[in-house]
Scaffold this active site. Structure first.
Site, mmCIF file in Angstrom:
data_model
loop_
_atom_site.group_PDB
_atom_site.id
_atom_site.type_symbol
_atom_site.label_atom_id
_atom_site.label_comp_id
_atom_site.label_asym_id
_atom_site.label_seq_id
_atom_site.Cartn_x
_atom_site.Cartn_y
_atom_site.Cartn_z
ATOM 1 N N CYS A 46 40.925 40.894 42.458
ATOM 2 C CA CYS A 46 40.367 39.571 42.805
ATOM 3 C C CYS A 46 39.812 39.574 44.230
ATOM 4 O O CYS A 46 38.793 38.925 44.514
ATOM 5 C CB CYS A 46 41.440 38.491 42.672
ATOM 6 N N ASP A 140 21.385 20.404 33.967
ATOM 7 C CA ASP A 140 21.761 19.307 33.047
ATOM 8 C C ASP A 140 23.266 19.246 32.797
ATOM 9 O O ASP A 140 23.724 18.465 31.964
ATOM 10 C CB ASP A 140 21.014 19.460 31.706
HETATM 11 C C1 BEZ Z 1 44.087 41.995 40.515
HETATM 12 O O1 BEZ Z 1 43.242 41.161 40.831
HETATM 13 O O2 BEZ Z 1 44.141 43.086 41.045
HETATM 14 C C2 BEZ Z 1 45.079 41.677 39.431
HETATM 15 C C3 BEZ Z 1 45.362 40.355 39.112
HETATM 16 C C4 BEZ Z 1 46.297 40.084 38.118
HETATM 17 C C5 BEZ Z 1 46.921 41.132 37.476
HETATM 18 C C6 BEZ Z 1 46.609 42.439 37.790
HETATM 19 C C7 BEZ Z 1 45.672 42.720 38.784
#
Ligand code: BEZ
Length: 244
Positions: A46, A140
Site C-alpha cells: 500500500c 455524471d
Molecule cells: C501490503 O500492502 O503490503 C499488504 C496489505 C495487507 C496484507 C498484506 C500486504
C-alpha cells in the site's frame, strides 16, 4: 451484495477524510473522479501504491481527475502513515502532504455498500479489510470502470491513466480502443456502425482487415483526437502448436 456496478450512480456519502469532512459528489464536482481503496495503513505494498498515485497526481490533474483514497483505518493512522508514504516516495524538498485525501471508513459503511471488502484478508479481530479497488466515476457521478485486486497484488496506476484516456475518448467519440491502446494509436470502429455512417464520421478513412471469415468487423480509423494516419497494429505472431 453486488456493490457498485457499471452505470450505477456513486452514492453521495458524507465521509471523514484527512482533509476534513466532505460529501463525495461535491468533492468530485464536475471532474472525473477516482475512489480507490487499500487494505491497511502501515503496510508495504500500500505504501508503494499510494506513493505512486502521489507521484502521478499531475497526470491525473491534466486529465481533470480528482482522487480520493480509502481504507478502514482511522484518521490518526492515515495522518501518521502519510508521512511514511512521503518519506519513502518523495525527496524532502518535494512536498509535505499527499496531494489527495484519504477516507477513514472505520465503520466499513462505504466498503460494504460499494463492495470493496476483501473476503479473504482479515484484520487482527477477524474483520474483513478493504481490497485494492479502483472506481472511475464520470462527471455524471456514474461508475465508468472498476477493478478489484487482492491484497497480495499492487496495482499499476500507469494502466489506470491508460484506461482513463480510453474512457475520456470514448465518452466523446463513437469509437472503441483495442488492447494496449495509447493516445495516438488506431481506434476501432464499433461493429454495429453501418459503412456509410462510418465513412461520414471518420473522413480520414476507415481501414478494414481481411480475415479468413470474410467478415469485415476489424475496422480501424486514426485516433479522432490526434488526427494522424494510423497503421493497424500487426497481427499477433503465430504460436507454436506444441512444445517439442
Ligand atoms: C501490503 O500492502 O503490503 C499488504 C496489505 C495487507 C496484507 C498484506 C500486504
Amino acid at each position: 451484495m453486488p456493490g457498485l456496478l457499471l452505470g450505477d450512480e456513486l452514492p453521495n456519502f458524507e465521509v471523514e477524510t484527512t482533509a476534513g469532512t466532505v460529501k463525495l459528489h461535491e468533492y468530485f464536482g464536475d471532474s472525473w473522479g477516482i475512489l480507490f481503496s487499500h487494505p491497511r495503513d502501515y503496510t508495504p505494498v500500500c505504501t508503494t501504491e499510494l506513493g505512486r498515485v502521489a507521484r502521478l497526481s499531475g497526470e491525473f490533474s491534466k486529465r481533470n481527475v480528482k482522487l480520493i483514497a480509502l481504507s478502514v483505518d482511522n484518521l490518526e493512522d492515515h495522518h501518521g502513515w502519510s508521512k511514511d508514504i512521503l518519506a519513502y516516495n518523495y525527496e524532502k524538498s518535494e512536498g509535505s502532504e499527499l496531494p489527495y485525501p484519504i477516507i477513514a471508513d472505520s465503520k466499513r459503511e462505504l466498503a460494504v455498500t460499494l463492495g470493496m471488502l476483501d473476503p479473504v484478508e482479515k484484520d487482527k479481530d477477524g474483520m474483513p479489510v478493504t481490497a485494492r479497488c479502483v472506481f472511475i466515476i464520470g462527471p455524471d457521478k456514474k461508475l465508468k470502470l472498476s477493478i478489484l485486486y487482492p491484497h497480495t497484488t499492487g496495482r499499476s496506476f500507469d494502466e489506470i491513466l491508460r484506461v482513463l484516456d480510453s474512457l475520456q475518448l470514448t465518452a466523446q467519440k463513437r469509437v472503441a480502443t483495442p488492447t494496449e491502446w495509447k493516445p495516438g494509436g488506431c481506434v476501432m470502429v464499433p461493429p454495429n456502425m453501418p459503412e456509410d455512417e462510418a465513412a461520414a464520421l471518420f473522413p480520414i478513412g476507415v481501414f478494414s482487415k481481411e480475415l479468413p471469415s470474410g467478415r469485415k468487423y476489424l475496422r480501424y480509423t486514426p485516433d479522432p483526437l490526434d488526427r494522424k494516419g494510423c497503421e493497424p497494429p500487426p497481427a499477433e505472431p503465430e504460436l507454436p502448436t506444441s512444445l517439442s
